[in-house]
Scaffold this motif. Structure first.
Motif, PDB file in Angstrom:
ATOM      1  N   GLU A 290       0.809  -1.218   0.000  1.00 52.25           N
ATOM      2  CA  GLU A 290       0.000   0.000   0.000  1.00 52.25           C
ATOM      3  C   GLU A 290       0.841   1.266   0.000  1.00 52.25           C
ATOM      4  O   GLU A 290       0.497   2.248  -0.650  1.00 52.25           O
ATOM      5  N   PHE A 291       1.972   1.256   0.694  1.00 48.26           N
ATOM      6  CA  PHE A 291       2.757   2.478   0.857  1.00 48.26           C
ATOM      7  C   PHE A 291       4.067   2.447   0.081  1.00 48.26           C
ATOM      8  O   PHE A 291       4.967   3.252   0.332  1.00 48.26           O
TER       9      PHE A 291
ATOM     10  N   GLN B  95       3.751   6.139  -4.000  1.00 45.42           N
ATOM     11  CA  GLN B  95       2.859   7.179  -3.490  1.00 45.42           C
ATOM     12  C   GLN B  95       1.906   7.729  -4.552  1.00 45.42           C
ATOM     13  O   GLN B  95       1.143   8.649  -4.289  1.00 45.42           O
TER      14      GLN B  95
ATOM     15  N   LYS C  46      -0.513  -0.455   9.266  1.00 45.82           N
ATOM     16  CA  LYS C  46      -1.168   0.551   8.434  1.00 45.82           C
ATOM     17  C   LYS C  46      -1.022   1.937   9.055  1.00 45.82           C
ATOM     18  O   LYS C  46      -0.750   2.916   8.355  1.00 45.82           O
ATOM     19  N   GLU C  47      -1.183   2.008  10.369  1.00 43.46           N
ATOM     20  CA  GLU C  47      -1.019   3.293  11.045  1.00 43.46           C
ATOM     21  C   GLU C  47       0.417   3.790  10.947  1.00 43.46           C
ATOM     22  O   GLU C  47       0.664   5.005  10.862  1.00 43.46           O
TER      23      GLU C  47
ATOM     24  N   ARG D  24       2.219   3.240   8.423  1.00 44.14           N
ATOM     25  CA  ARG D  24       2.456   3.398   6.987  1.00 44.14           C
ATOM     26  C   ARG D  24       3.776   2.717   6.590  1.00 44.14           C
ATOM     27  O   ARG D  24       4.592   3.250   5.847  1.00 44.14           O
ATOM     28  N   TRP D  25       3.932   1.508   7.083  1.00 46.84           N
ATOM     29  CA  TRP D  25       5.189   0.792   6.892  1.00 46.84           C
ATOM     30  C   TRP D  25       5.300   0.242   5.476  1.00 46.84           C
ATOM     31  O   TRP D  25       4.357  -0.310   4.931  1.00 46.84           O
ATOM     32  N   CYS D  26       6.486   0.376   4.919  1.00 49.41           N
ATOM     33  CA  CYS D  26       6.758  -0.144   3.575  1.00 49.41           C
ATOM     34  C   CYS D  26       8.075  -0.921   3.593  1.00 49.41           C
ATOM     35  O   CYS D  26       9.078  -0.439   4.122  1.00 49.41           O
TER      36      CYS D  26
END
Length: 598
Positions: A416-417, A420, A437-438, A440-442
């Motif tokens: 997801e991250f 961008q 998700k909080e 925003r780990w990639c």
């Protein structure tokens, strides 16, 4: 549900979140090592940018098992969990440059943050005791007939035993095998246990092959002696001798994939295609090529490690099963015998149905399976997003009472991250849980690719294709200098094993890339080779760092999935279970879950 004792206790969400926090602190600095692309190793001066140590130091530490390093005795790096996470780590990376400073601390931290050392893994033996009260170890390798290789039979037998026990516990007889491929697991579950199995795969070719294979299996099964049917060893599998185990092992995610190759077909690729011929010891120089690695005794072909090396010290205790003969067969339960009686009286043609369908998180099982009933959802090495989608289907469909899923191909997960740019996709392969998700780990694709590396295999002497990677990295520098290309959409592919020398490799690669090879005289090519040859140990040492770090990234992905299940209100129990011998099958962890009773 009918179990003789309670299900094993598993970590609760606050505990899992705390372990995630500690793991993320380590990976925040370490992830750059996994995300460095081997192809760009020399063009982007990767070693100089990320490591503040001589390559000889790294190799020496990872080759020895000296007590002072803590590797030999498995000395714990972190002493306690307190509140939000672990105690502080020793100084591993420079605070300003972020370069690696201590390979000893790095290796110990990587070991500490593996699945088993974090204490988040549930014992498969304890799970079997809870599910069916049988304390005897399962999964004995069986003897030969001709339908599966050694690796696949090891996976199918171990997983089918667990599926059978979970299904009995849940009181279901229908099993849905997602990403069923050629139908090995589905056929086993149908023939051995009498389950009603639907094998769903996105490939028509696989579905057709599964139907044909099942036809042959049923023919064999009918002809097989009755006594052998009762015995586990009567199953139709192709069991090679133990001395051939390493020849059969399929390198699904060897370092060649990290050189920009396209995703490989997991079922059809042979060992030689995944792992081309390897070089001899890098320390002594590349004096000869090892085109026939698999035809020679493994103990004579250690790429990196002499007899004193003990990378197994980085592994948890009992992480690797020494021989398959150490596992024991178990007697068939009355339930399984009853299944056989039912199977023999019923129509076999209706008990196993290979189907073709693309499975997404929003797939409606009732549209695919007309007689859907209470069932178990399973997947053996479900690729990329198929594994997280399987978890989402399990949590959203009331008919699905239990889950047993082993994922693979982490590099094919959607993140997801990661990018961008605006994207309409709503459900991603990673992350799944609220906490990540909080944050925003990639991870990044290269890191996810390196998560597929097999530390256990390297630890027992199966080397890495360092010379082929060296060739590709030097080629990239040539392409950059003489053709002005820093990124290329076309891939060189697996041509190393077809080449007799570096010169031959460059010529063949340029042709495949559509570049004019006449620009490069032989002397220029060989000058590049001679320039970088003394620095090959940098690449070797860096690859070893990536291998040591690989279990941490896999741990992150697995914890994400476990936390996601723990966050769902209707999930009664969820766990990570080490199901396979990681030398035979590196992606060895199953996500197992049960729904709450209505």
């Amino acid at each position: 549900m009918a179990a003789s004792c309670p299900l094993p206790m598993t970590p609760d969400l606050p505990t899992l979140y705390a372990k995630l926090r500690g793991l993320l602190r380590f990976l925040t600095d370490a992830l750059c090592i996994s995300n460095a692309h081997t192809v760009d190793f020399y063009t982007e001066s990767v070693w100089q940018e990320l490591v503040d140590l001589p390559p000889e130091t790294v190799l020496t530490v990872l080759r020895k098992a000296a007590p002072e390093t803590g590797l030999a005795e498995g000395r714990p790096l972190l002493d306690a969990e307190r509140g939000a996470g672990f105690t502080h780590l020793p100084k591993i990376f420079c605070e300003t440059s972020q370069k690696l400073l201590s390979v000893e601390s790095f290796a110990l931290a990587a070991k500490q943050y593996s699945v088993q050392n974090l204490g988040v893994c549930t014992s498969v033996e304890q799970l079997f005791i809870a599910l069916r009260g049988d304390k005897q170890r399962v999964g004995k390798n069986v003897k030969a007939v001709e339908f599966m290789n050694t690796k696949k039979s090891h996976e199918v037998q171990a997983m089918s035993e667990l599926i059978c026990s979970v299904a009995d516990y849940c009181g279901v007889r229908q099993v849905i095998d997602v990403g069923s491929g050629k139908g090995y697991l589905s056929s086993f579950l149908f023939l051995k246990y009498g389950f009603k199995v639907y094998g769903i795969d996105s490939s028509n070719t696989n579905t057709h092959g599964a139907k044909e294979r099942n036809r042959k299996l049923k023919k064999h099964w009918k002809q097989y002696p009755t006594q052998s049917r009762v015995d586990v060893s009567g199953l139709a599998l192709n069991m090679a001798e133990e001395t051939k185990v390493q020849k059969e092992i399929n390198y699904k995610t060897d370092f060649e994939n990290m050189c920009g190759h396209s995703p490989l077909n997991q079922e059809s690729m042979s060992t030689s295609e995944f792992l081309p011929g390897l070089s001899g010891s890098i320390i002594s120089g590349i004096s000869h090529q090892m085109e026939n690695l698999h035809a020679q005794p493994l103990e004579k072909e250690h790429l990196f490690f002499d007899s004193a090396f003990s990378l197994t010290d980085l592994l948890p205790i009992n992480a690797v099963e020494l021989t398959s003969s150490q596992t024991h067969d178990r007697e068939m339960t009355r339930t399984n015998k009853g299944r056989r009686k039912v199977t023999s009286k019923s129509s076999e043609s209706n008990l196993y149905s290979p189907l073709t369908s693309v499975i997404t998180a929003d797939s409606e099982l009732q549209d695919i399976i007309k007689d859907l009933e209470d069932c178990l959802l399973v997947g053996l090495h479900t690729c990329g997003d198929l594994s997280p989608n399987t978890l989402r289907i399990f949590t959203s469909k009331p008919e699905v009472k239990g889950l047993c899923s082993v994922g693979c191909c982490y590099h094919l997960l959607s993140e997801e991250f990661e990018n961008q740019q605006e994207c309409t996709q709503e459900k991603w392969g990673f992350p799944m849980c609220h906490y990540l998700k909080e944050e925003r780990w990639c991870c990044g694709r290269n890191a996810r690719m390196s998560a597929c590396l097999a530390l256990e295999r390297v630890a027992v002497g199966q080397g890495l294709p360092t010379e082929s990677l060296f060739y590709r990295a030097v080629l990239q520098d040539i392409i950059k200098d003489y053709y002005g290309i820093t990124r290329c959409d076309r891939h060189v592919g697996k041509i190393y094993s077809k080449c007799s020398s570096f010169l031959d490799y460059v010529r063949m690669s340029l042709k495949k890339l559509g570049l004019d090879e006449s620009k490069l005289p032989e002397k220029v090519i060989m000058d590049y080779y001679e320039k970088y040859k003394p620095r090959m140990n940098e690449l070797e040492a860096f690859n070893m760092l990536k291998v040591v770090l690989a279990p941490c990234i896999e741990t992150l992905i697995l914890l994400d999935r476990l936390c996601y299940l723990k966050e769902q209100e209707d999930v009664a129990w969820a766990a990570l279970v080490k199901l396979f011998d990681p030398v035979k099958s590196p992606r060895c962890y199953a996500v197992v879950a049960l729904k709450k009773q209505q």
